[in-house]
Motif scaffolding. Structure first.
Motif, PDB file in Angstrom:
ATOM      1  N   ASP A   1       0.830  -1.209   0.000  1.00 25.56           N
ATOM      2  CA  ASP A   1       0.000   0.000   0.000  1.00 25.56           C
ATOM      3  C   ASP A   1       0.862   1.255   0.000  1.00 25.56           C
ATOM      4  O   ASP A   1       0.565   2.222  -0.696  1.00 25.56           O
ATOM      5  N   SER A   2       1.912   1.222   0.771  1.00 20.80           N
ATOM      6  CA  SER A   2       2.788   2.391   0.811  1.00 20.80           C
ATOM      7  C   SER A   2       3.479   2.594  -0.537  1.00 20.80           C
ATOM      8  O   SER A   2       3.669   3.722  -0.993  1.00 20.80           O
ATOM      9  N   LEU A   3       3.854   1.496  -1.187  1.00 21.57           N
ATOM     10  CA  LEU A   3       4.458   1.609  -2.516  1.00 21.57           C
ATOM     11  C   LEU A   3       3.465   2.193  -3.520  1.00 21.57           C
ATOM     12  O   LEU A   3       3.833   3.020  -4.360  1.00 21.57           O
ATOM     13  N   LYS A   4       2.223   1.783  -3.423  1.00 22.30           N
ATOM     14  CA  LYS A   4       1.195   2.320  -4.320  1.00 22.30           C
ATOM     15  C   LYS A   4       1.011   3.809  -4.078  1.00 22.30           C
ATOM     16  O   LYS A   4       0.869   4.593  -5.029  1.00 22.30           O
ATOM     17  N   ASN A   5       1.030   4.194  -2.826  1.00 22.42           N
ATOM     18  CA  ASN A   5       0.897   5.617  -2.496  1.00 22.42           C
ATOM     19  C   ASN A   5       2.067   6.427  -3.050  1.00 22.42           C
ATOM     20  O   ASN A   5       1.882   7.526  -3.579  1.00 22.42           O
ATOM     21  N   ILE A   6       3.247   5.871  -2.898  1.00 24.56           N
ATOM     22  CA  ILE A   6       4.438   6.551  -3.408  1.00 24.56           C
ATOM     23  C   ILE A   6       4.347   6.694  -4.928  1.00 24.56           C
ATOM     24  O   ILE A   6       4.661   7.746  -5.496  1.00 24.56           O
ATOM     25  N   LYS A   7       3.893   5.634  -5.583  1.00 22.50           N
ATOM     26  CA  LYS A   7       3.747   5.677  -7.039  1.00 22.50           C
ATOM     27  C   LYS A   7       2.746   6.756  -7.446  1.00 22.50           C
ATOM     28  O   LYS A   7       2.998   7.529  -8.377  1.00 22.50           O
ATOM     29  N   LYS A   8       1.634   6.838  -6.751  1.00 20.27           N
ATOM     30  CA  LYS A   8       0.630   7.859  -7.049  1.00 20.27           C
ATOM     31  C   LYS A   8       1.194   9.263  -6.861  1.00 20.27           C
ATOM     32  O   LYS A   8       0.974  10.161  -7.674  1.00 20.27           O
ATOM     33  N   GLU A   9       1.929   9.450  -5.793  1.00 25.97           N
ATOM     34  CA  GLU A   9       2.539  10.753  -5.530  1.00 25.97           C
ATOM     35  C   GLU A   9       3.529  11.132  -6.636  1.00 25.97           C
ATOM     36  O   GLU A   9       3.564  12.281  -7.084  1.00 25.97           O
ATOM     37  N   MET A  10       4.316  10.162  -7.059  1.00 28.94           N
ATOM     38  CA  MET A  10       5.283  10.420  -8.117  1.00 28.94           C
ATOM     39  C   MET A  10       4.575  10.761  -9.422  1.00 28.94           C
ATOM     40  O   MET A  10       5.008  11.655 -10.164  1.00 28.94           O
ATOM     41  N   GLN A  11       3.490  10.069  -9.714  1.00 26.16           N
ATOM     42  CA  GLN A  11       2.753  10.343 -10.938  1.00 26.16           C
ATOM     43  C   GLN A  11       2.150  11.741 -10.905  1.00 26.16           C
ATOM     44  O   GLN A  11       2.208  12.471 -11.892  1.00 26.16           O
ATOM     45  N   THR A  12       1.571  12.125  -9.782  1.00 20.41           N
ATOM     46  CA  THR A  12       0.997  13.464  -9.697  1.00 20.41           C
ATOM     47  C   THR A  12       2.095  14.524  -9.782  1.00 20.41           C
ATOM     48  O   THR A  12       1.901  15.579 -10.384  1.00 20.41           O
ATOM     49  N   HIS A  13       3.225  14.220  -9.191  1.00 23.55           N
ATOM     50  CA  HIS A  13       4.350  15.157  -9.238  1.00 23.55           C
ATOM     51  C   HIS A  13       4.816  15.362 -10.682  1.00 23.55           C
ATOM     52  O   HIS A  13       5.045  16.495 -11.119  1.00 23.55           O
ATOM     53  N   THR A  14       4.957  14.279 -11.440  1.00 16.41           N
ATOM     54  CA  THR A  14       5.383  14.408 -12.833  1.00 16.41           C
ATOM     55  C   THR A  14       4.322  15.123 -13.664  1.00 16.41           C
ATOM     56  O   THR A  14       4.660  15.911 -14.552  1.00 16.41           O
ATOM     57  N   LYS A  15       3.057  14.892 -13.387  1.00 18.09           N
ATOM     58  CA  LYS A  15       1.993  15.604 -14.092  1.00 18.09           C
ATOM     59  C   LYS A  15       2.081  17.097 -13.806  1.00 18.09           C
ATOM     60  O   LYS A  15       1.913  17.924 -14.705  1.00 18.09           O
ATOM     61  N   ASN A  16       2.326  17.430 -12.543  1.00 17.86           N
ATOM     62  CA  ASN A  16       2.452  18.841 -12.169  1.00 17.86           C
ATOM     63  C   ASN A  16       3.635  19.490 -12.877  1.00 17.86           C
ATOM     64  O   ASN A  16       3.550  20.634 -13.339  1.00 17.86           O
ATOM     65  N   ILE A  17       4.723  18.781 -12.948  1.00 21.28           N
ATOM     66  CA  ILE A  17       5.917  19.308 -13.615  1.00 21.28           C
ATOM     67  C   ILE A  17       5.627  19.543 -15.093  1.00 21.28           C
ATOM     68  O   ILE A  17       5.996  20.574 -15.666  1.00 21.28           O
ATOM     69  N   LYS A  18       4.940  18.594 -15.723  1.00 20.69           N
ATOM     70  CA  LYS A  18       4.600  18.749 -17.141  1.00 20.69           C
ATOM     71  C   LYS A  18       3.684  19.950 -17.347  1.00 20.69           C
ATOM     72  O   LYS A  18       3.839  20.707 -18.300  1.00 20.69           O
ATOM     73  N   LYS A  19       2.723  20.140 -16.441  1.00 17.94           N
ATOM     74  CA  LYS A  19       1.823  21.287 -16.544  1.00 17.94           C
ATOM     75  C   LYS A  19       2.598  22.593 -16.404  1.00 17.94           C
ATOM     76  O   LYS A  19       2.357  23.551 -17.130  1.00 17.94           O
ATOM     77  N   GLU A  20       3.520  22.631 -15.459  1.00 19.54           N
ATOM     78  CA  GLU A  20       4.325  23.835 -15.245  1.00 19.54           C
ATOM     79  C   GLU A  20       5.163  24.153 -16.482  1.00 19.54           C
ATOM     80  O   GLU A  20       5.274  25.311 -16.887  1.00 19.54           O
ATOM     81  N   LYS A  21       5.750  23.123 -17.070  1.00 18.06           N
ATOM     82  CA  LYS A  21       6.560  23.340 -18.271  1.00 18.06           C
ATOM     83  C   LYS A  21       5.702  23.882 -19.399  1.00 18.06           C
ATOM     84  O   LYS A  21       6.113  24.786 -20.129  1.00 18.06           O
ATOM     85  N   LYS A  22       4.510  23.325 -19.541  1.00 13.85           N
ATOM     86  CA  LYS A  22       3.601  23.782 -20.594  1.00 13.85           C
ATOM     87  C   LYS A  22       3.202  25.235 -20.360  1.00 13.85           C
ATOM     88  O   LYS A  22       3.182  26.045 -21.291  1.00 13.85           O
ATOM     89  N   GLN A  23       2.908  25.581 -19.114  1.00 16.97           N
ATOM     90  CA  GLN A  23       2.548  26.960 -18.781  1.00 16.97           C
ATOM     91  C   GLN A  23       3.715  27.897 -19.057  1.00 16.97           C
ATOM     92  O   GLN A  23       3.528  29.006 -19.568  1.00 16.97           O
ATOM     93  N   ASN A  24       4.916  27.471 -18.710  1.00 17.85           N
ATOM     94  CA  ASN A  24       6.100  28.304 -18.955  1.00 17.85           C
ATOM     95  C   ASN A  24       6.287  28.554 -20.448  1.00 17.85           C
ATOM     96  O   ASN A  24       6.632  29.664 -20.864  1.00 17.85           O
ATOM     97  N   LYS A  25       6.069  27.519 -21.258  1.00 18.35           N
ATOM     98  CA  LYS A  25       6.197  27.684 -22.698  1.00 18.35           C
ATOM     99  C   LYS A  25       5.159  28.669 -23.213  1.00 18.35           C
ATOM    100  O   LYS A  25       5.465  29.524 -24.042  1.00 18.35           O
TER     101      LYS A  25
END
Length: 64
Positions: free
Chosen positions: A5-29
């Motif tokens: 369960d903790s691994l699944k949570n970590i995976k979810k957090e990492m996925q949301t983090h990468t999505k946020n980073i992609k959104k930020e990059k798109k906004q910056n562009k």
């Protein structure tokens, strides 16, 4: 099960983090693109102002 369960949570957090980073990059562009467009518009405006003042200077217009 707790470990999985903790691994699944970590995976979810990492996925949301990468999505946020992609959104930020798109906004910056988009911001950079808008900044560039605005800059071009101001340059065109300055050029037109200069051309118009030059035209007024060289023409024989009398003040009313």
């Amino acid at each position: 099960m707790d470990f999985l369960d903790s691994l699944k949570n970590i995976k979810k957090e990492m996925q949301t983090h990468t999505k946020n980073i992609k959104k930020e990059k798109k906004q910056n562009k988009q911001e950079k693109f808008l900044d560039k467009e605005i800059q071009e518009i101001f340059l065109k405006e300055e050029k037109l102002q200069d051309e118009f003042s030059e035209f007024i200077k060289n023409s024989d217009i009398k003040k009313i």
